[in-house]
Design a protein around this motif. Structure first.
Motif, short mmCIF file in Angstrom:
data_model
loop_
_atom_site.label_atom_id
_atom_site.label_comp_id
_atom_site.label_asym_id
_atom_site.label_seq_id
_atom_site.Cartn_x
_atom_site.Cartn_y
_atom_site.Cartn_z
N LEU A 1 39.63 1.94 22.66
CA LEU A 1 39.58 1.42 21.30
C LEU A 1 40.27 2.42 20.38
N ASP A 2 41.38 1.99 19.75
CA ASP A 2 42.09 2.89 18.86
C ASP A 2 41.59 2.73 17.42
N SER A 3 41.98 3.67 16.58
CA SER A 3 41.45 3.70 15.22
C SER A 3 41.85 2.47 14.40
N MET A 4 43.05 1.96 14.59
CA MET A 4 43.48 0.79 13.83
C MET A 4 42.67 -0.44 14.22
N THR A 5 42.44 -0.63 15.49
CA THR A 5 41.65 -1.77 15.95
C THR A 5 40.20 -1.62 15.49
N PHE A 6 39.68 -0.41 15.58
CA PHE A 6 38.33 -0.12 15.12
C PHE A 6 38.19 -0.49 13.64
N MET A 7 39.10 -0.02 12.80
CA MET A 7 39.03 -0.32 11.37
C MET A 7 39.17 -1.81 11.10
N SER A 8 40.01 -2.48 11.85
CA SER A 8 40.19 -3.93 11.69
C SER A 8 38.91 -4.68 12.02
N LEU A 9 38.25 -4.31 13.11
CA LEU A 9 36.99 -4.94 13.49
C LEU A 9 35.92 -4.72 12.42
N VAL A 10 35.79 -3.49 11.95
CA VAL A 10 34.78 -3.17 10.94
C VAL A 10 35.04 -3.97 9.67
N GLU A 11 36.28 -4.06 9.25
CA GLU A 11 36.60 -4.83 8.04
C GLU A 11 36.29 -6.31 8.23
N SER B 1 26.02 -10.24 22.43
CA SER B 1 27.00 -10.94 23.26
C SER B 1 28.28 -11.21 22.48
N ARG B 2 28.17 -11.52 21.20
CA ARG B 2 29.37 -11.73 20.38
C ARG B 2 30.10 -10.40 20.18
N LEU B 3 29.36 -9.33 19.95
CA LEU B 3 29.96 -8.01 19.79
C LEU B 3 30.73 -7.64 21.05
N ARG B 4 30.12 -7.84 22.21
CA ARG B 4 30.78 -7.53 23.49
C ARG B 4 32.05 -8.36 23.65
N ALA B 5 31.98 -9.64 23.31
CA ALA B 5 33.14 -10.52 23.44
C ALA B 5 34.28 -10.09 22.52
N GLU B 6 33.95 -9.73 21.28
CA GLU B 6 34.99 -9.30 20.34
C GLU B 6 35.62 -7.99 20.78
N LEU B 7 34.81 -7.08 21.30
CA LEU B 7 35.34 -5.80 21.76
C LEU B 7 36.20 -5.97 23.02
N ALA B 8 35.76 -6.82 23.94
CA ALA B 8 36.55 -7.07 25.15
C ALA B 8 37.90 -7.66 24.78
N GLU B 9 37.90 -8.59 23.83
CA GLU B 9 39.16 -9.19 23.39
C GLU B 9 40.05 -8.14 22.73
N ALA B 10 39.48 -7.33 21.85
CA ALA B 10 40.25 -6.30 21.14
C ALA B 10 40.83 -5.28 22.11
N LEU B 11 40.10 -4.99 23.18
CA LEU B 11 40.56 -4.02 24.17
C LEU B 11 41.45 -4.65 25.25
N GLY B 12 41.50 -5.98 25.27
CA GLY B 12 42.28 -6.66 26.30
C GLY B 12 41.68 -6.49 27.68
#
Length: 74
Positions: free
Chosen positions: A35-45, A7-18
């Motif tokens: 999901l673009d590469s910059m956002t993807f890398m930011s989330l992973v970091e 549920s937290r993963l879904r929430a973070e991804l929804a926020e990142a994707l707007g």
């Protein structure tokens, strides 16, 4: 910090994707969804800083909430 639950993963991804939280399904291809590469890398970091073992390559190979929930649960 709260564990990286599905549920937290879904929430973070929804926020990142707007996108509304309910619009993302477990099997949506997150890159096709926008999901673009910059956002993807930011989330992973961010997750790595929180102690989550996350591999860019492994996550990129299976970019769905269902897959990531399994891979990041440990």
């Amino acid at each position: 910090m709260e564990p990286l639950t599905p549920s937290r993963l879904r929430a973070e991804l929804a926020e990142a994707l707007g996108e509304p939280l309910d619009d993302l399904t477990d099997d949506d291809d997150l890159f096709a969804y926008g999901l673009d590469s910059m956002t993807f890398m930011s989330l992973v970091e961010r997750w790595r800083r929180q102690g989550v073992e996350a591999s860019y390559v492994t996550l990129a190979e299976r970019p769905t909430i269902a897959s990531w929930s399994t891979m990041l649960a440990g």
